[in-house]
Design a protein around this motif. Sequence first.
Motif, PDB file in Angstrom:
ATOM      1  N   ASP A  29      17.371 155.574  68.947  1.00  0.00           N
ATOM      2  CA  ASP A  29      17.064 155.949  67.561  1.00  0.00           C
ATOM      3  C   ASP A  29      18.252 155.558  66.693  1.00  0.00           C
ATOM      4  N   MET A  30      18.346 154.270  66.393  1.00  0.00           N
ATOM      5  CA  MET A  30      19.512 153.776  65.677  1.00  0.00           C
ATOM      6  C   MET A  30      19.563 154.277  64.237  1.00  0.00           C
ATOM      7  N   ASP A  31      18.415 154.458  63.600  1.00  0.00           N
ATOM      8  CA  ASP A  31      18.421 154.988  62.235  1.00  0.00           C
ATOM      9  C   ASP A  31      19.019 156.391  62.221  1.00  0.00           C
ATOM     10  N   GLY A  32      18.574 157.237  63.131  1.00  0.00           N
ATOM     11  CA  GLY A  32      19.108 158.598  63.218  1.00  0.00           C
ATOM     12  C   GLY A  32      20.582 158.608  63.578  1.00  0.00           C
ATOM     13  N   ALA A  33      20.975 157.753  64.517  1.00  0.00           N
ATOM     14  CA  ALA A  33      22.374 157.679  64.939  1.00  0.00           C
ATOM     15  C   ALA A  33      23.261 157.227  63.780  1.00  0.00           C
ATOM     16  N   GLU A  34      22.803 156.243  63.042  1.00  0.00           N
ATOM     17  CA  GLU A  34      23.582 155.737  61.907  1.00  0.00           C
ATOM     18  C   GLU A  34      23.670 156.772  60.794  1.00  0.00           C
ATOM     19  N   ARG A  35      22.614 157.555  60.574  1.00  0.00           N
ATOM     20  CA  ARG A  35      22.669 158.633  59.571  1.00  0.00           C
ATOM     21  C   ARG A  35      23.735 159.659  59.957  1.00  0.00           C
ATOM     22  N   GLN A  36      23.779 159.996  61.232  1.00  0.00           N
ATOM     23  CA  GLN A  36      24.793 160.948  61.684  1.00  0.00           C
ATOM     24  C   GLN A  36      26.195 160.359  61.555  1.00  0.00           C
ATOM     25  N   ALA A  37      26.342 159.085  61.895  1.00  0.00           N
ATOM     26  CA  ALA A  37      27.648 158.423  61.758  1.00  0.00           C
ATOM     27  C   ALA A  37      28.092 158.426  60.292  1.00  0.00           C
ATOM     28  N   ASP A  38      27.174 158.178  59.386  1.00  0.00           N
ATOM     29  CA  ASP A  38      27.503 158.222  57.955  1.00  0.00           C
ATOM     30  C   ASP A  38      27.970 159.612  57.548  1.00  0.00           C
ATOM     31  N   LYS A  39      27.285 160.646  58.029  1.00  0.00           N
ATOM     32  CA  LYS A  39      27.676 162.019  57.700  1.00  0.00           C
ATOM     33  C   LYS A  39      29.046 162.352  58.287  1.00  0.00           C
ATOM     34  N   ILE A  40      29.301 161.877  59.500  1.00  0.00           N
ATOM     35  CA  ILE A  40      30.605 162.095  60.128  1.00  0.00           C
ATOM     36  C   ILE A  40      31.696 161.469  59.266  1.00  0.00           C
ATOM     37  N   MET A  41      31.469 160.243  58.821  1.00  0.00           N
ATOM     38  CA  MET A  41      32.476 159.543  58.024  1.00  0.00           C
ATOM     39  C   MET A  41      32.645 160.178  56.645  1.00  0.00           C
ATOM     40  N   GLN A  42      31.598 160.788  56.121  1.00  0.00           N
ATOM     41  CA  GLN A  42      31.737 161.514  54.849  1.00  0.00           C
ATOM     42  C   GLN A  42      32.587 162.768  55.042  1.00  0.00           C
ATOM     43  N   LEU A  43      32.375 163.456  56.152  1.00  0.00           N
ATOM     44  CA  LEU A  43      33.127 164.680  56.431  1.00  0.00           C
ATOM     45  C   LEU A  43      34.579 164.404  56.795  1.00  0.00           C
ATOM     46  N   VAL A  44      34.791 163.335  57.567  1.00  0.00           N
ATOM     47  CA  VAL A  44      36.140 162.992  58.043  1.00  0.00           C
ATOM     48  C   VAL A  44      36.328 161.481  57.867  1.00  0.00           C
ATOM     49  N   PRO A  45      36.694 161.048  56.654  1.00  0.00           N
ATOM     50  CA  PRO A  45      36.778 159.609  56.370  1.00  0.00           C
ATOM     51  C   PRO A  45      37.710 158.833  57.304  1.00  0.00           C
ATOM     52  N   GLU A  46      38.712 159.498  57.870  1.00  0.00           N
ATOM     53  CA  GLU A  46      39.657 158.810  58.750  1.00  0.00           C
ATOM     54  C   GLU A  46      39.213 158.834  60.213  1.00  0.00           C
ATOM     55  N   PHE A  47      37.997 159.316  60.483  1.00  0.00           N
ATOM     56  CA  PHE A  47      37.523 159.413  61.863  1.00  0.00           C
ATOM     57  C   PHE A  47      37.399 158.019  62.470  1.00  0.00           C
ATOM     58  N   SER A  48      37.679 157.918  63.766  1.00  0.00           N
ATOM     59  CA  SER A  48      37.632 156.632  64.468  1.00  0.00           C
ATOM     60  C   SER A  48      37.268 156.855  65.932  1.00  0.00           C
ATOM     61  N   LEU A  49      36.935 155.775  66.604  1.00  0.00           N
ATOM     62  CA  LEU A  49      36.669 155.860  68.044  1.00  0.00           C
ATOM     63  C   LEU A  49      37.909 156.319  68.793  1.00  0.00           C
ATOM     64  N   CYS A  50      39.064 155.859  68.343  1.00  0.00           N
ATOM     65  CA  CYS A  50      40.323 156.274  68.975  1.00  0.00           C
ATOM     66  C   CYS A  50      40.502 157.787  68.845  1.00  0.00           C
ATOM     67  N   ARG A  51      40.240 158.303  67.669  1.00  0.00           N
ATOM     68  CA  ARG A  51      40.346 159.748  67.461  1.00  0.00           C
ATOM     69  C   ARG A  51      39.324 160.486  68.331  1.00  0.00           C
ATOM     70  N   ALA A  52      38.108 159.958  68.413  1.00  0.00           N
ATOM     71  CA  ALA A  52      37.067 160.573  69.234  1.00  0.00           C
ATOM     72  C   ALA A  52      37.496 160.614  70.697  1.00  0.00           C
ATOM     73  N   GLU A  53      38.061 159.528  71.166  1.00  0.00           N
ATOM     74  CA  GLU A  53      38.476 159.475  72.568  1.00  0.00           C
ATOM     75  C   GLU A  53      39.636 160.435  72.840  1.00  0.00           C
ATOM     76  N   ASN A  54      40.568 160.532  71.902  1.00  0.00           N
ATOM     77  CA  ASN A  54      41.731 161.404  72.089  1.00  0.00           C
ATOM     78  C   ASN A  54      41.381 162.888  72.007  1.00  0.00           C
ATOM     79  N   SER A  55      40.294 163.221  71.325  1.00  0.00           N
ATOM     80  CA  SER A  55      39.929 164.630  71.175  1.00  0.00           C
ATOM     81  C   SER A  55      38.658 164.991  71.936  1.00  0.00           C
ATOM     82  N   CYS A  56      38.212 164.100  72.797  1.00  0.00           N
ATOM     83  CA  CYS A  56      36.973 164.286  73.544  1.00  0.00           C
ATOM     84  C   CYS A  56      37.079 165.467  74.511  1.00  0.00           C
TER      85      CYS A  56
END
Length: 77
Positions: A29-56
């Motif tokens: 469900d790429m549309d749904g996944a992309e909507r969530q990614a957009d919301k994540i980036m709105q909430l935390v503009p500096e969010f990144s895969l590196c940050r996700a991996e370090n705080s996983c």
Amino acid sequence: VHAFKASLPRPDHVYPRLVLATSLAHLGDMDGAERQADKIMQLVPEFSLCRAENSCVFTMKPDIDRFIEGLRKAGIK
């Protein structure tokens, strides 16, 4: 379903959205996944895969890799 419900009480909490984004991406469900990614980036503009991996919260490398791959598919960079 659980990740979606978890995001309802606190829409500003990022972690349930991360789980939802990666889950939707792996389900195709790429549309749904992309909507969530957009919301994540709105909430935390500096969010990144590196940050996700370090705080996983996952501890096993295959689980971390799958989580990050789902986020990548959702559009997180």
